[in-house]
Scaffold this motif. Structure first.
Motif, PDB file in Angstrom:
ATOM      1  N   ILE A  46      84.552  81.614  44.235  1.00  0.00           N
ATOM      2  CA  ILE A  46      84.320  80.020  43.547  1.00  0.00           C
ATOM      3  C   ILE A  46      84.149  79.788  42.487  1.00  0.00           C
ATOM      4  O   ILE A  46      84.786  79.243  41.971  1.00  0.00           O
ATOM      5  CB  ILE A  46      82.896  80.094  43.605  1.00  0.00           C
ATOM      6  CG1 ILE A  46      82.028  80.029  45.530  1.00  0.00           C
ATOM      7  CG2 ILE A  46      81.933  78.583  43.466  1.00  0.00           C
ATOM      8  CD1 ILE A  46      80.159  79.973  45.643  1.00  0.00           C
ATOM      9  N   MET A  47      84.691  81.379  41.717  1.00  0.00           N
ATOM     10  CA  MET A  47      84.679  81.278  40.384  1.00  0.00           C
ATOM     11  C   MET A  47      86.208  81.340  40.427  1.00  0.00           C
ATOM     12  O   MET A  47      86.491  80.849  39.276  1.00  0.00           O
ATOM     13  CB  MET A  47      84.942  83.280  39.467  1.00  0.00           C
ATOM     14  CG  MET A  47      83.181  83.181  40.042  1.00  0.00           C
ATOM     15  SD  MET A  47      82.368  82.103  38.153  1.00  0.00           S
ATOM     16  CE  MET A  47      82.915  82.368  36.524  1.00  0.00           C
ATOM     17  N   THR A  48      87.338  81.548  41.163  1.00  0.00           N
ATOM     18  CA  THR A  48      88.125  81.559  41.151  1.00  0.00           C
ATOM     19  C   THR A  48      89.316  80.028  41.591  1.00  0.00           C
ATOM     20  O   THR A  48      90.078  79.217  41.540  1.00  0.00           O
ATOM     21  CB  THR A  48      89.585  82.760  41.643  1.00  0.00           C
ATOM     22  OG1 THR A  48      88.761  81.766  43.449  1.00  0.00           O
ATOM     23  CG2 THR A  48      89.231  83.885  41.921  1.00  0.00           C
ATOM     24  N   GLY A  49      88.014  79.302  42.118  1.00  0.00           N
ATOM     25  CA  GLY A  49      88.548  77.574  42.303  1.00  0.00           C
ATOM     26  C   GLY A  49      88.921  77.462  44.229  1.00  0.00           C
ATOM     27  O   GLY A  49      89.513  76.397  44.180  1.00  0.00           O
ATOM     28  N   GLN A  50      88.956  78.241  44.474  1.00  0.00           N
ATOM     29  CA  GLN A  50      89.536  78.362  45.716  1.00  0.00           C
ATOM     30  C   GLN A  50      88.006  78.509  47.255  1.00  0.00           C
ATOM     31  O   GLN A  50      88.906  77.388  48.435  1.00  0.00           O
ATOM     32  CB  GLN A  50      89.808  80.153  46.128  1.00  0.00           C
ATOM     33  CG  GLN A  50      91.495  80.311  45.697  1.00  0.00           C
ATOM     34  CD  GLN A  50      92.736  81.134  46.182  1.00  0.00           C
ATOM     35  OE1 GLN A  50      91.756  82.222  46.091  1.00  0.00           O
ATOM     36  NE2 GLN A  50      93.429  80.509  46.308  1.00  0.00           N
ATOM     37  N   LEU A  51      87.099  78.759  46.566  1.00  0.00           N
ATOM     38  CA  LEU A  51      86.285  77.760  47.637  1.00  0.00           C
ATOM     39  C   LEU A  51      84.897  76.970  47.154  1.00  0.00           C
ATOM     40  O   LEU A  51      84.619  77.759  45.905  1.00  0.00           O
ATOM     41  CB  LEU A  51      85.817  78.909  48.529  1.00  0.00           C
ATOM     42  CG  LEU A  51      85.416  79.347  49.718  1.00  0.00           C
ATOM     43  CD1 LEU A  51      85.370  77.979  50.898  1.00  0.00           C
ATOM     44  CD2 LEU A  51      84.686  80.043  50.689  1.00  0.00           C
ATOM     45  N   SER A  52      84.265  76.679  47.515  1.00  0.00           N
ATOM     46  CA  SER A  52      83.668  75.653  47.299  1.00  0.00           C
ATOM     47  C   SER A  52      81.806  75.712  47.652  1.00  0.00           C
ATOM     48  O   SER A  52      81.445  76.014  48.276  1.00  0.00           O
ATOM     49  CB  SER A  52      83.354  73.698  46.818  1.00  0.00           C
ATOM     50  OG  SER A  52      83.383  73.458  48.825  1.00  0.00           O
ATOM     51  N   ARG A  53      80.933  75.694  46.753  1.00  0.00           N
ATOM     52  CA  ARG A  53      79.487  76.521  47.134  1.00  0.00           C
ATOM     53  C   ARG A  53      79.149  74.991  48.334  1.00  0.00           C
ATOM     54  O   ARG A  53      78.302  75.404  49.266  1.00  0.00           O
ATOM     55  CB  ARG A  53      78.196  75.651  46.516  1.00  0.00           C
ATOM     56  CG  ARG A  53      78.321  77.294  45.050  1.00  0.00           C
ATOM     57  CD  ARG A  53      77.516  76.752  44.136  1.00  0.00           C
ATOM     58  NE  ARG A  53      77.507  77.638  42.773  1.00  0.00           N
ATOM     59  CZ  ARG A  53      77.449  79.477  42.438  1.00  0.00           C
ATOM     60  NH1 ARG A  53      76.710  79.233  43.798  1.00  0.00           N
ATOM     61  NH2 ARG A  53      77.908  80.193  41.907  1.00  0.00           N
ATOM     62  N   ASP A  54      79.727  74.091  48.301  1.00  0.00           N
ATOM     63  CA  ASP A  54      79.414  72.928  49.366  1.00  0.00           C
ATOM     64  C   ASP A  54      80.188  73.561  50.364  1.00  0.00           C
ATOM     65  O   ASP A  54      79.284  72.988  51.736  1.00  0.00           O
ATOM     66  CB  ASP A  54      79.955  71.785  48.984  1.00  0.00           C
ATOM     67  CG  ASP A  54      78.325  70.957  47.943  1.00  0.00           C
ATOM     68  OD1 ASP A  54      77.368  71.595  47.726  1.00  0.00           O
ATOM     69  OD2 ASP A  54      79.361  70.463  46.763  1.00  0.00           O
ATOM     70  N   GLU A  55      81.241  74.385  50.399  1.00  0.00           N
ATOM     71  CA  GLU A  55      82.055  74.294  51.446  1.00  0.00           C
ATOM     72  C   GLU A  55      81.359  75.563  52.298  1.00  0.00           C
ATOM     73  O   GLU A  55      80.784  75.453  53.632  1.00  0.00           O
ATOM     74  CB  GLU A  55      83.028  74.948  51.284  1.00  0.00           C
ATOM     75  CG  GLU A  55      83.862  74.997  52.305  1.00  0.00           C
ATOM     76  CD  GLU A  55      84.715  74.015  53.313  1.00  0.00           C
ATOM     77  OE1 GLU A  55      85.067  74.001  54.811  1.00  0.00           O
ATOM     78  OE2 GLU A  55      83.927  72.733  53.522  1.00  0.00           O
ATOM     79  N   ILE A  56      80.855  76.316  51.931  1.00  0.00           N
ATOM     80  CA  ILE A  56      80.382  77.086  51.875  1.00  0.00           C
ATOM     81  C   ILE A  56      79.034  77.511  52.615  1.00  0.00           C
ATOM     82  O   ILE A  56      78.076  77.794  53.437  1.00  0.00           O
ATOM     83  CB  ILE A  56      79.807  78.426  50.882  1.00  0.00           C
ATOM     84  CG1 ILE A  56      81.129  79.036  50.544  1.00  0.00           C
ATOM     85  CG2 ILE A  56      79.033  79.636  51.471  1.00  0.00           C
ATOM     86  CD1 ILE A  56      81.014  80.155  49.264  1.00  0.00           C
ATOM     87  N   ALA A  57      78.020  76.025  52.236  1.00  0.00           N
ATOM     88  CA  ALA A  57      76.569  75.505  52.666  1.00  0.00           C
ATOM     89  C   ALA A  57      76.624  75.074  53.770  1.00  0.00           C
ATOM     90  O   ALA A  57      76.038  75.294  55.178  1.00  0.00           O
ATOM     91  CB  ALA A  57      75.849  74.678  51.389  1.00  0.00           C
ATOM     92  N   ARG A  58      77.450  74.144  53.944  1.00  0.00           N
ATOM     93  CA  ARG A  58      77.958  73.813  55.556  1.00  0.00           C
ATOM     94  C   ARG A  58      78.606  74.393  56.071  1.00  0.00           C
ATOM     95  O   ARG A  58      78.019  74.641  57.326  1.00  0.00           O
ATOM     96  CB  ARG A  58      79.921  72.377  55.111  1.00  0.00           C
ATOM     97  CG  ARG A  58      79.481  71.518  56.251  1.00  0.00           C
ATOM     98  CD  ARG A  58      80.603  70.444  56.263  1.00  0.00           C
ATOM     99  NE  ARG A  58      80.261  70.142  54.720  1.00  0.00           N
ATOM    100  CZ  ARG A  58      81.186  70.306  53.287  1.00  0.00           C
ATOM    101  NH1 ARG A  58      82.415  70.846  53.033  1.00  0.00           N
ATOM    102  NH2 ARG A  58      80.851  69.326  52.405  1.00  0.00           N
ATOM    103  N   ALA A  59      78.812  75.732  56.175  1.00  0.00           N
ATOM    104  CA  ALA A  59      79.494  76.856  57.093  1.00  0.00           C
ATOM    105  C   ALA A  59      78.581  77.949  57.880  1.00  0.00           C
ATOM    106  O   ALA A  59      77.867  78.203  58.737  1.00  0.00           O
ATOM    107  CB  ALA A  59      80.880  77.493  56.542  1.00  0.00           C
TER     108      ALA A  59
END
Length: 232
Positions: free
Chosen positions: A55-68
């Motif tokens: 998330i800090m590197t901008g390669q994954l969003s929190r919303d994408e993690i929550a959805r998964a």
């Protein structure tokens, strides 16, 4: 430019420790095997690797993690990079800064003398020049030929050592190896035939030694006989 995940194993370590994602989801996102992710979770793998927050590197969003996390069948997707750096595609001669252009003739002279196997196109790529300039320097027809001094283009900063080695290797590929000039060592098989065999001891010396011994024995015997005659 392909969008790829940075430090996949370190990212997997972070996802194992900080999310409720399944091993399969983490493995798919990080390009690992699910068993390898399980080993990370069990502490059997990736020991000593510090987790990296995607998330800090901008390669994954929190919303994408929550959805998964809510949908075990959801496949994580990399976030689009905010800045895209296009891949550099250089065609033609290398660009040379104005401050270094005066050094190009010296670099060309060095390449012509030290690497005659290089083609004109390769020299042009290395130092950013033209074939006509190379011909003028090679034929000593350059307007400043009297003042030119061969200088390594790597030292001058006109080319990198990697590029120079690559061009030299490319030019040398398929060329016959030059035969060494001057005196060289002969092959071992040939030198063995040229070395004379050690001389065997001569029989004459043995005969001389035997004759000397017999002479001494004869002398002693004659002395004994003379002594016996005197006593008789």
């Amino acid at each position: 430019m392909a969008n790829t995940l940075l430090m996949p194993k370190a990212t997997a370590v972070w996802l194992v420790d900080n999310t409720a994602l399944s091993f399969e989801q983490i493995a798919q996102f990080c390009g690992l095997h699910p068993l390898e992710v399980k080993a990370i979770a069990d502490g059997e793998s990736a020991q000593g690797i510090k987790g990296m927050d995607p998330i800090m590197t901008g390669q994954l969003s929190r919303d994408e993690i929550a959805r998964a996390e809510k949908d075990p069948n959801h496949r994580l997707k990399l976030s689009d990079p905010k800045v895209r750096v296009p891949e550099s595609k250089r065609k033609g001669p290398r660009y040379t800064p104005l401050s270094k252009r005066q050094d190009r003739p010296n670099a060309i002279l060095w390449l012509v003398r030290n690497h005659p196997e290089l083609k004109d196109a390769q020299i042009a790529r290395l130092v950013g020049t033209t074939k006509s300039t190379i011909d003028q320097i090679r034929d000593r027809k350059h307007w400043n030929s009297a003042n030119l001094q061969p200088m390594d283009p790597v030292t001058l900063g006109l080319a990198s050592q990697i590029d120079l080695d690559m061009e030299v290797n490319r030019a040398s590929r398929g060329r016959e190896q030059a035969q060494p000039a001057g005196d060289t060592l002969l092959p071992a098989a040939l030198t063995e035939r040229l070395v004379p065999a050690p001389e065997k001891p001569r029989d004459e010396d043995a005969e001389l030694d035997a004759n000397a011994v017999f002479a001494k024995l004869s002398a002693l015997k004659s002395k004994d006989e003379d002594k016996d005659d005197e006593e008789g």
